[in-house]
Design an enzyme around this catalytic site. Structure first.
Site, PDB file in Angstrom:
ATOM      1  N   ASN A   7     -45.724  81.638   7.044  1.00 39.55           N
ATOM      2  CA  ASN A   7     -44.860  81.355   5.581  1.00 39.55           C
ATOM      3  C   ASN A   7     -43.822  80.130   6.032  1.00 39.55           C
ATOM      4  O   ASN A   7     -42.834  80.628   6.794  1.00 39.55           O
ATOM      5  CB  ASN A   7     -44.218  82.593   5.273  1.00 39.55           C
ATOM      6  CG  ASN A   7     -43.416  82.393   3.946  1.00 39.55           C
ATOM      7  OD1 ASN A   7     -43.311  81.347   3.445  1.00 39.55           O
ATOM      8  ND2 ASN A   7     -42.911  83.406   3.311  1.00 39.55           N
ATOM      9  N   ARG A  90     -49.352  80.952   3.387  1.00 37.25           N
ATOM     10  CA  ARG A  90     -48.544  80.868   1.908  1.00 37.25           C
ATOM     11  C   ARG A  90     -48.307  79.468   1.572  1.00 37.25           C
ATOM     12  O   ARG A  90     -47.555  79.116   2.194  1.00 37.25           O
ATOM     13  CB  ARG A  90     -47.136  81.717   2.309  1.00 37.25           C
ATOM     14  CG  ARG A  90     -46.665  81.700   0.679  1.00 37.25           C
ATOM     15  CD  ARG A  90     -45.232  82.532   0.889  1.00 37.25           C
ATOM     16  NE  ARG A  90     -44.688  82.529  -0.357  1.00 37.25           N
ATOM     17  CZ  ARG A  90     -43.440  82.213  -0.686  1.00 37.25           C
ATOM     18  NH1 ARG A  90     -42.456  82.013   0.415  1.00 37.25           N
ATOM     19  NH2 ARG A  90     -42.945  82.088  -1.975  1.00 37.25           N
ATOM     20  N   HIS A 179     -44.332  84.310  -6.886  1.00 39.67           N
ATOM     21  CA  HIS A 179     -44.465  85.818  -6.717  1.00 39.67           C
ATOM     22  C   HIS A 179     -45.881  86.378  -6.914  1.00 39.67           C
ATOM     23  O   HIS A 179     -46.158  87.601  -6.886  1.00 39.67           O
ATOM     24  CB  HIS A 179     -43.397  86.664  -7.146  1.00 39.67           C
ATOM     25  CG  HIS A 179     -42.000  86.548  -6.741  1.00 39.67           C
ATOM     26  ND1 HIS A 179     -40.891  86.719  -7.377  1.00 39.67           N
ATOM     27  CD2 HIS A 179     -41.469  86.040  -5.503  1.00 39.67           C
ATOM     28  CE1 HIS A 179     -39.875  86.768  -6.820  1.00 39.67           C
ATOM     29  NE2 HIS A 179     -40.208  86.272  -5.661  1.00 39.67           N
ATOM     30  N   ARG A 240     -29.888  82.737  -8.498  1.00 37.30           N
ATOM     31  CA  ARG A 240     -30.212  81.957  -9.600  1.00 37.30           C
ATOM     32  C   ARG A 240     -29.955  82.715 -10.952  1.00 37.30           C
ATOM     33  O   ARG A 240     -30.061  83.888 -11.370  1.00 37.30           O
ATOM     34  CB  ARG A 240     -31.721  82.017  -9.503  1.00 37.30           C
ATOM     35  CG  ARG A 240     -32.398  81.263  -8.376  1.00 37.30           C
ATOM     36  CD  ARG A 240     -33.896  81.118  -8.332  1.00 37.30           C
ATOM     37  NE  ARG A 240     -34.332  81.122  -6.749  1.00 37.30           N
ATOM     38  CZ  ARG A 240     -35.357  81.710  -6.506  1.00 37.30           C
ATOM     39  NH1 ARG A 240     -36.202  82.392  -7.200  1.00 37.30           N
ATOM     40  NH2 ARG A 240     -35.606  81.674  -5.370  1.00 37.30           N
ATOM     41  N   GLU A 384     -46.973  90.910   1.020  1.00 34.25           N
ATOM     42  CA  GLU A 384     -47.500  89.873   0.567  1.00 34.25           C
ATOM     43  C   GLU A 384     -48.248  89.285   1.714  1.00 34.25           C
ATOM     44  O   GLU A 384     -49.298  88.676   1.987  1.00 34.25           O
ATOM     45  CB  GLU A 384     -46.359  88.786   0.135  1.00 34.25           C
ATOM     46  CG  GLU A 384     -45.993  89.062  -1.171  1.00 34.25           C
ATOM     47  CD  GLU A 384     -44.379  88.610  -1.340  1.00 34.25           C
ATOM     48  OE1 GLU A 384     -43.446  88.834  -0.977  1.00 34.25           O
ATOM     49  OE2 GLU A 384     -44.512  87.467  -2.017  1.00 34.25           O
TER      50      GLU A 384
END
Ligand code: ADP
Length: 407
Positions: A7, A90, A179, A240, A384
């Site tokens: 990743n 990823r 996601h 965010r 993940e």
């Protein structure tokens, strides 16, 4: 089969070496601040973790360090690079091209590059990881697993923005989501946990961490998700803002004399829990401050839970009901208080949280709804990396993604 899951971020390289058949994590770590003088490499699992300050001018150098750590010295996990059967990468943005994971070839690389326009930092970083692997492990099969691909089933009425249609045609402006690997994993695991076929269920999956997103998954198919063209949309998050009145953007640009890049930075890095509480993006600190009477921390808490509650309501309407709500990530898995607030008052919708089960402080897959709740509330720790390893295994070993049994 051992899969190296990578990743790559703009200045980081996270990795796990996973034996897919046994679901065992053989090694993991992260190179951080790649390209800066403060670069360091953290390798190991739990108490065996070691941190090495070491120069890493770029992702290629970081990759070399990772491969060396995996194959030699006290961090050694495998004898040689031959013990890595494949690599799973990823990739954040798969755009319209990828509705599933794919084996990487030159054409795939070109498309990831083309899509970098939509996710500049992320896709370029993934490409650096892919290039570093090609250089240091030539010929090794590699797979790209996209954050967006699971959401390619979302219908146009949900992925289009009501802007002039030409903007979609010219710049591919639409909802892509993010996601997706996490939502796909927890949906599959939740169905297995409930002992029901995924194809028979209406699920709302909630990934509540530092980044937050909620998805509607109708009979195994994603029909809507809260993140949009970018991961800024939707829920209030750690730093965010999520969805706000779009007219606020030109308004604060004018009032605060900010450029587009500055306002983007403000919305991505200085808003959310951090912006409202003025304390932290970490919910644990915000929780503590709110319990000590800090009003802004309490407001941040209330806004975060209200934001999640509203998306759950929307998606019940979108699917005409829901069988289970699935929670994951740092907040979803660990914060009983936030879960209690999200589900407070939802009894008329058939959603009843069991306050004792919710507070029990357990780990792992579990159910926190009451026995008579029409809608089940299930917690599934996300994984993940395993999902990326499994897709890689299936494409490299079986040549298809059709075998969906999870280990
Ligand atoms: P990321 O999106 O960065 O992967 P995580 O899934 O690790 O994020 O979630 C990080 C968030 O989870 C942080 O806000 C952190 O405060 C929160 N969190 C983790 N453990 C707890 C806990 N026990 N109680 C409350 N919040 C928690």
């Amino acid at each position: 089969m051992n899969v190296l899951v990578l990743n790559a971020g703009s200045s980081s390289l996270k990795y796990q070496l996973i034996n897919v058949e046994t679901h065992e994590v053989l090694a993991k770590g992260i190179c951080e601040r790649v390209g800066s003088a403060e670069a360091f490499h953290k390798h190991g699992i739990d108490e065996n973790e070691v941190v090495i300050d070491t120069p890493m001018p770029d992702h290629n150098a970081a990759m070399a360090l990772v491969l060396e750590a995996l194959t030699s010295g006290p961090t050694k996990a495998i004898d040689s690079l031959d013990d890595i059967d494949a690599v799973g990468h990823r990739v954040v943005q798969g755009g319209k091209y990828f509705d599933r994971s794919v084996l990487i070839d030159d054409d795939v690389v070109a498309k990831i590059d083309e899509l970098a326009e939509l996710a500049p930092l992320h896709n370029k970083a993934a490409l650096m990881g892919i290039e570093a692997c090609r250089e240091q492990m030539p010929g090794k099969p590699m797979v790209a697993v996209f954050d967006t691909s699971f959401f390619q089933t979302i219908p146009p009425k949900a992925y289009m923005y009501p802007l002039p249609y030409e903007l979609y045609e010219k710049h591919a402006i639409r909802k892509y989501g993010a996601h997706g690997t996490s939502h796909r994993y927890i949906a599959e695991r939740a169905a297995a946990f409930m002992d029901e076929p995924l194809e028979d269920l209406k699920l709302i999956t909630c990934h509540l961490g530092n980044g937050c997103s909620i998805s509607a998954i109708d009979h195994g198919v994603a029909v809507d998700t809260s993140m949009g063209l970018t991961p800024l949309d939707g829920l209030m998050m750690g730093t965010r803002c999520g969805a706000i009145d779009p007219a606020i953007v030109p308004f604060i640009m004018e009032k605060e004399n900010l450029t587009a890049a500055e306002v983007n930075d403000l919305m991505n890095k200085k808003s959310g829990l951090l912006g409202i509480s003025g304390i932290s993006n970490d919910l644990r600190s915000v929780r503590q401050a709110s319990e000590e009477g800090d009003e802004r921390a309490q407001l941040a808490y209330d806004m975060y839970s209200n934001s999640a509650k509203k998306y759950i309501g929307q998606y019940i309407a979108v699917m005409g009901g829901v069988d289970a709500i699935v929670l994951t990530a740092g907040v979803g898995e660990n914060c009983d208080k936030m879960r209690r607030m999200i589900f407070a008052g939802l009894q008329p919708l058939g959603i009843k949280i069991d306050l004792e089960k919710n507070r029990a402080g357990l780990r792992g897959e579990r159910e926190i709804s009451t026995d008579d709740s029409e809608v089940r509330i299930v917690i599934i720790p996300t994984d993940e990396e395993y999902m990326i390893a499994r897709d890689t295994y299936q494409l490299v070993k079986e040549g298809t993604l059709e075998i969906t049994e999870l280990v």
